[in-house]
Design an enzyme around this catalytic site. Structure first.
Site, PDB file in Angstrom:
ATOM      1  N   ASP A 117       0.730  -1.236  -0.125  1.00 56.48           N
ATOM      2  CA  ASP A 117      -0.102  -0.091  -0.122  1.00 56.48           C
ATOM      3  C   ASP A 117       0.967   1.067  -0.050  1.00 56.48           C
ATOM      4  OD1 ASP A 117      -2.705   0.810   0.177  1.00 56.48           O
ATOM      5  OD2 ASP A 117      -1.920   1.692   2.284  1.00 56.48           O
TER       6      ASP A 117
ATOM      7  N   GLU B 163       1.798  -0.420  -5.069  1.00 63.25           N
ATOM      8  CA  GLU B 163       0.726   0.550  -5.243  1.00 63.25           C
ATOM      9  C   GLU B 163       1.493   1.818  -5.383  1.00 63.25           C
ATOM     10  OE1 GLU B 163      -2.860   3.009  -3.901  1.00 63.25           O
ATOM     11  OE2 GLU B 163      -1.647   2.463  -2.624  1.00 63.25           O
TER      12      GLU B 163
HETATM   13  C1  NOJ Z   1      -4.508   3.112  -0.744  1.00 62.92           C
HETATM   14  C2  NOJ Z   1      -5.596   2.049  -0.649  1.00 62.92           C
HETATM   15  O1  NOJ Z   1      -5.819   1.526  -2.002  1.00 62.92           O
HETATM   16  C3  NOJ Z   1      -6.835   2.744  -0.011  1.00 62.92           C
HETATM   17  O2  NOJ Z   1      -8.005   2.257  -0.138  1.00 62.92           O
HETATM   18  C4  NOJ Z   1      -6.501   3.365   1.335  1.00 62.92           C
HETATM   19  O3  NOJ Z   1      -7.548   4.195   1.852  1.00 62.92           O
HETATM   20  C5  NOJ Z   1      -5.091   3.986   1.363  1.00 62.92           C
HETATM   21  N1  NOJ Z   1      -4.016   3.495   0.583  1.00 62.92           N
HETATM   22  C6  NOJ Z   1      -4.769   4.160   2.674  1.00 62.92           C
HETATM   23  O4  NOJ Z   1      -4.104   2.933   3.203  1.00 62.92           O
END
Ligand code: NOJ
Ligand code: CA
Length: 561
Positions: free
Chosen positions: A201, A243
């Site tokens: 993440d 991500e």
């Molecule tokens: C990215 C995630 O995809 C999202 O859903 C989340 O709110 C944020 N990171 C914080 O972890």
């Protein structure tokens, strides 16, 4: 290169345990329920499941606010249930990757509780503090309009703490070596329990410098190498799918010049241009985005997706392009989010039109990378715009026409199942679509099967072939003396296209239609096809002997492309 790298030709399916299947009837999905659905997933043909966060959490950001990294939230079951699940996946040849959310914890995590309670606690420095309100506290919010600042005053700590996301998600001080060590320990723990890697993440924020004086965060890319080396040491075939919504010029910093950092990244740049292409029937900017994200090390791979669990962020597009996408796919304010995107699911964006959905998925599956499918898209599920923010597209899976779509026996599912309108479970569900050979579900199963039989997409080199029509995208892939070619017409009107495959001599003269009977033979080196509105064609280049040639690694056949 030998083809051990499983993620190069995989099909990833993303789901959250909470909304997939409830086995014990308390209204919340659980690991037992999910485990019962493994044959469904195996039948669909997916090769890896990406689980969204399932660790103990106050659930204020759907689990992206973790309060214990080494457990399973009791609502979903036990660690034992988790291991049964990973074992069930292994039995069926499927891999599991899980979310790794280490940019921040929940404010209910014991580390943060100790950090805020005691300035002398060893955990104090696990977070990012300031005595005064930092000058830029009202900048850099990820959720504008909902999140007010990136620094919040904590009464107990008598100090301000930094949070890139919501105020209940304090950022970990990832520069602290103890925090870094803990991140490795978390990875090691789950690897030991049978996962094949992580969807990491918010990677750019994890590795960024943080602090009250940091005006412009600087990424510490070495950290990525440390994560990677640790993983490879513990379990050689495990990966990180990052991500990282970054600019193409930064891609190689994340992959590493020699592929020594992240194995995979989501291709956000292509994602946005793909939606523009679908909205405007104009593939020019998409072709440019493909070219811009082409350079990558041989072992690296893009993760390709249509919609995910967050909003469709349109920040990379020009104002004019954004306007078209909003107008076509999210004209209403209630469909938009954070001043930058659209929060709907794919099916309602495309008017529930199966031809368009097939086109979109066919296109996504034939772009360079590994497809990542969002649960429910295989049956064209809709959204519930009455739910706040991104929750609208996170409703329970619709299995049947039974109450609550067969998701739960409870009268009151924690997150409501879509139960009315065109996308209600009575119309959109797995059980019905199984019986219909032309359903979205059966189409998805067939296209996944074919996608896996075309490893050229995941492994090969691609080239955009001139179609002389912006509505039509033609891509050719070459790998191990084999070539495949894909034609997509993004316009609703049929098109006649003429093109040359672009291989030496007569190598491209025969195109074998992989999904239907429309093979094509070139006349004087050019193919001419009639392709219907929203049509797509998957071709293998060459004669029917391609199956024989597929086993050859080097030499033989025609010259290498
Ligand atoms: C990215 C995630 O995809 C999202 O859903 C989340 O709110 C944020 N990171 C914080 O972890
Ligand atoms: Ca349950």
């Amino acid at each position: 290169m030998i083809d051990d790298l499983w993620y190069k030709n995989g099909v990833i399916y993303c789901l959250s345990v909470a909304t997939y299947m409830d086995a014990n009837g308390d209204g919340i999905g659980d690991f037992k329920g999910l485990t019962r659905r493994l044959d469904y997933l195996h039948g669909l043909g997916v090769t890896a499941i990406w689980l969204m966060p399932f660790q103990p959490s106050p659930y204020r950001d759907d689990g992206y606010d973790i309060s214990d990294y080494y457990g399973v939230d009791p609502r979903y079951g036990t660690l034992g249930d988790f291991v049964e699940f990973t074992h069930g996946c292994k039995q069926r040849g499927m891999r599991v990757i899980i979310d790794l959310v280490v940019n921040h914890t929940s404010d209910q995590h014991p580390w943060f509780k100790q950090a805020r309670a005691d300035p002398n606690s060893p955990y104090r420095d696990w977070y990012v503090w300031s005595d005064k309100k930092p000058a830029h506290a009202d900048q850099g919010m990820v959720f504008p309009g909902v999140q007010k600042s990136t620094w919040t005053h904590d009464k107990q700590a008598k100090a301000w703490y930094f949070h890139r996301f919501y105020e209940f998600q304090p950022d970990l001080n990832t520069a602290n070596p103890y925090v870094q060590e803990e991140i490795l320990k978390i990875m090691g723990f789950w690897i030991q329990l049978g996962v094949s890697g992580f969807r990491m993440d918010a990677v750019p924020f994890v590795i960024a410098t943080k602090g009250p004086k940091v005006k412009k965060p600087v990424e510490q890319f070495d950290m990525l190498r440390t994560f990677r080396e640790f993983l490879q040491w513990r379990k050689g075939d495990s990966i990180i799918l990052a991500e990282a919504n970054v600019r193409p010029e930064d891609d190689l910093h994340y992959f590493g010049d020699d592929g020594e950092r992240m194995q995979m990244m989501f291709n956000f740049h292509v994602n946005q241009h793909l939606f523009y292409a679908l909205a405007a029937a104009d593939t020019g900017p998409l072709a440019k985005a493909l070219a811009a994200t082409k350079p990558r090390p041989a072992t690296a791979q893009w993760g390709l997706f249509l919609r995910n669990h967050d909003e469709l962020d349109l920040g990379r597009l020009t104002k004019a392009q954004q306007r078209i996408v909003f107008e076509k796919f999210g004209p209403d304010k209630t469909m938009q989010l954070y001043d930058r995107g659209i929060r709907r699911r794919l099916a309602p964006m495309l008017g529930g039109d199966q031809r368009r959905l097939e086109l979109a998925y066919s296109l996504m599956m034939t772009l360079p990378g590994t497809p990542v499918i969002r649960y429910g898209d295989e049956i064209a599920m809709g959204d519930n715009l009455a739910l706040p923010e991104r929750r609208c597209a996170r409703t329970p899976m619709q299995w049947s026409t039974e109450p609550h779509g067969g998701f739960t026996k409870s009268d009151k599912p924690e997150i409501p199942v879509i139960d009315h309108g065109a996308y209600g479970f009575e119309h959109v569900n797995v059980a019905q679509q199984r019986r219909d050979p032309d359903s979205m579900l059966n189409w998805t199963e067939r296209i996944i099967r074919m996608r896996k039989e075309v490893p050229e997409i995941g492994w090969g080199d691609f080239k955009v072939i001139a179609a002389r029509d912006p509505a039509v995208l033609i891509l050719r892939y070459d790998w191990r003396n084999n070539s495949v070619l894909f034609v997509h017409n993004l316009d609703e009107q049929p098109r006649e296209v003429s093109f040359a495959v672009g291989l030496p001599d007569d190598a491209g003269d025969t195109l074998i239609d992989l999904l239907g009977p429309n093979h094509s033979h070139a006349s004087r080196g050019r193919h001419k096809l009639l392709i219907e509105g929203y049509g797509y064609r998957w071709f293998r280049v060459g004669g029917l002997d391609y199956l024989l040639r597929r086993t050859e690694v080097d030499g033989g056949g025609r010259s290498k492309a």
